[in-house]
Motif scaffolding. Sequence first.
Motif, PDB file in Angstrom:
ATOM      1  N   UNK A 159       0.813  -1.215   0.000  1.00 57.93           N
ATOM      2  CA  UNK A 159       0.000   0.000   0.000  1.00 57.93           C
ATOM      3  C   UNK A 159       0.847   1.265   0.000  1.00 57.93           C
ATOM      4  N   UNK A 160       2.150   1.140   0.284  1.00 59.23           N
ATOM      5  CA  UNK A 160       3.029   2.309   0.210  1.00 59.23           C
ATOM      6  C   UNK A 160       3.306   2.705  -1.232  1.00 59.23           C
ATOM      7  N   UNK A 161       2.963   1.819  -2.187  1.00 56.33           N
ATOM      8  CA  UNK A 161       3.127   2.099  -3.619  1.00 56.33           C
ATOM      9  C   UNK A 161       4.553   2.558  -3.940  1.00 56.33           C
ATOM     10  N   UNK A 162       5.504   1.748  -3.516  1.00 60.99           N
ATOM     11  CA  UNK A 162       6.913   2.069  -3.729  1.00 60.99           C
ATOM     12  C   UNK A 162       7.248   2.182  -5.207  1.00 60.99           C
ATOM     13  N   UNK A 163       6.753   1.228  -5.998  1.00 62.82           N
ATOM     14  CA  UNK A 163       6.884   1.326  -7.452  1.00 62.82           C
ATOM     15  C   UNK A 163       5.784   0.501  -8.107  1.00 62.82           C
ATOM     16  N   UNK A 164       5.399   0.821  -9.343  1.00 67.45           N
ATOM     17  CA  UNK A 164       4.288   0.132 -10.004  1.00 67.45           C
ATOM     18  C   UNK A 164       4.702  -1.219 -10.572  1.00 67.45           C
ATOM     19  N   UNK A 165       3.713  -2.022 -10.887  1.00 64.04           N
ATOM     20  CA  UNK A 165       3.974  -3.314 -11.514  1.00 64.04           C
ATOM     21  C   UNK A 165       4.648  -3.100 -12.870  1.00 64.04           C
ATOM     22  N   UNK A 166       5.428  -4.076 -13.322  1.00 65.55           N
ATOM     23  CA  UNK A 166       6.129  -3.917 -14.608  1.00 65.55           C
ATOM     24  C   UNK A 166       5.214  -3.604 -15.781  1.00 65.55           C
ATOM     25  N   UNK A 167       4.046  -4.242 -15.857  1.00 67.07           N
ATOM     26  CA  UNK A 167       3.216  -4.065 -17.039  1.00 67.07           C
ATOM     27  C   UNK A 167       2.634  -2.660 -17.152  1.00 67.07           C
ATOM     28  N   UNK A 168       2.667  -1.899 -16.076  1.00 61.80           N
ATOM     29  CA  UNK A 168       2.176  -0.527 -16.132  1.00 61.80           C
ATOM     30  C   UNK A 168       2.993   0.294 -17.128  1.00 61.80           C
ATOM     31  N   UNK A 169       4.239  -0.118 -17.367  1.00 63.15           N
ATOM     32  CA  UNK A 169       5.100   0.601 -18.307  1.00 63.15           C
ATOM     33  C   UNK A 169       4.939   0.113 -19.747  1.00 63.15           C
ATOM     34  N   UNK A 170       4.063  -0.864 -19.981  1.00 62.31           N
ATOM     35  CA  UNK A 170       3.883  -1.395 -21.340  1.00 62.31           C
ATOM     36  C   UNK A 170       3.397  -0.298 -22.276  1.00 62.31           C
ATOM     37  N   UNK A 171       3.923  -0.295 -23.478  1.00 65.09           N
ATOM     38  CA  UNK A 171       3.584   0.755 -24.443  1.00 65.09           C
ATOM     39  C   UNK A 171       2.677   0.269 -25.560  1.00 65.09           C
ATOM     40  N   UNK A 172       2.474  -1.046 -25.641  1.00 66.43           N
ATOM     41  CA  UNK A 172       1.636  -1.582 -26.714  1.00 66.43           C
ATOM     42  C   UNK A 172       1.090  -2.950 -26.295  1.00 66.43           C
ATOM     43  N   UNK A 173       0.145  -3.453 -27.105  1.00 66.53           N
ATOM     44  CA  UNK A 173      -0.372  -4.793 -26.907  1.00 66.53           C
ATOM     45  C   UNK A 173      -1.269  -4.946 -25.696  1.00 66.53           C
ATOM     46  N   UNK A 174      -1.406  -6.211 -25.257  1.00 67.12           N
ATOM     47  CA  UNK A 174      -2.297  -6.517 -24.143  1.00 67.12           C
ATOM     48  C   UNK A 174      -1.827  -5.856 -22.855  1.00 67.12           C
ATOM     49  N   UNK A 175      -0.522  -5.755 -22.689  1.00 69.12           N
ATOM     50  CA  UNK A 175       0.003  -5.112 -21.497  1.00 69.12           C
ATOM     51  C   UNK A 175      -0.430  -3.666 -21.389  1.00 69.12           C
ATOM     52  N   UNK A 176      -0.454  -2.953 -22.519  1.00 68.05           N
ATOM     53  CA  UNK A 176      -0.883  -1.555 -22.526  1.00 68.05           C
ATOM     54  C   UNK A 176      -2.358  -1.435 -22.182  1.00 68.05           C
TER      55      UNK A 176
END
Length: 288
Positions: A159-176
Amino acid sequence: MFSGRFKSLFQALFAVLCSATLVLGTPDASRNMLGASLVDNPAPRHYEVSVRLDVPLSLGIVMTSVLGVYQYYGMSRISSSDLKPKSELLPWDRPFAGHYCGWAMTVSHYSGALVVAPLALAGYSWYKGDADGHDFGAFTLMFVEAIALQNALNQIVRSTQLWPRPYIYAERGEGRRKAESARGEAYGSFYSGHASAAFTVAVFTGEWFSEIYPNSQYKSLVWASSLTLAAAVGALRVVAGKHYPTDVVVGSLMGTGVSLGVLKLHELCKKNISFWAIPGNIGAIFYF
């Protein structure tokens, strides 16, 4: 504030835990459950629980869980302007930013079924007569305590939100697409709850087998298999783009540490320490 459903859930959990400790910790109840013949000629206990230890411990865990759930569901979505840049991630985590894999995420979610492994093994031992109901009940209570505690700690830290999940940085595709619809919890990747839970399961599986079958030639195999499966769960979370390697490593250490802590607390301190936990006051009495 919590909904009535959350309040009922935690009240029910606490009632179950307290009831279990009272039943397992009371000699008269043990006599009723196991029969007079077993009490008159008691078999050595592999595990033991204590009302003065487990009731306050369970209460403390429930209170921690309430705090964890409150903070976890209060996590807010971060705007793109507030998103931590990749350069601020740890150097070994940066290559994983933007990665997403749907099948790995699905498989890692189904891995939650492994939580029944230590209880299934314990139940089998009870069925075969290698352990009795008292050992099974005490082991189950300790396992529930460890699972609940590691989950509560994970929610508080995430809950401190130290850093976001990797897929949040996705720029295209299903991850985006997943990133665009992500909720607040997606912005708290540290640390992996799946890895923490998986290693809790692994430690309790290995502990039960080692305690009940200390001379078995399969003891090392059980430990190796349990830890390997737990590590595989962590690896899947990285492949899925749900966590970074750091999240998984810390999660595995947390799960292992909580499990060993709960086990050792019952092993070493149940006769020497009495805990209490009331609103605004937590303490312990040491017996010598």
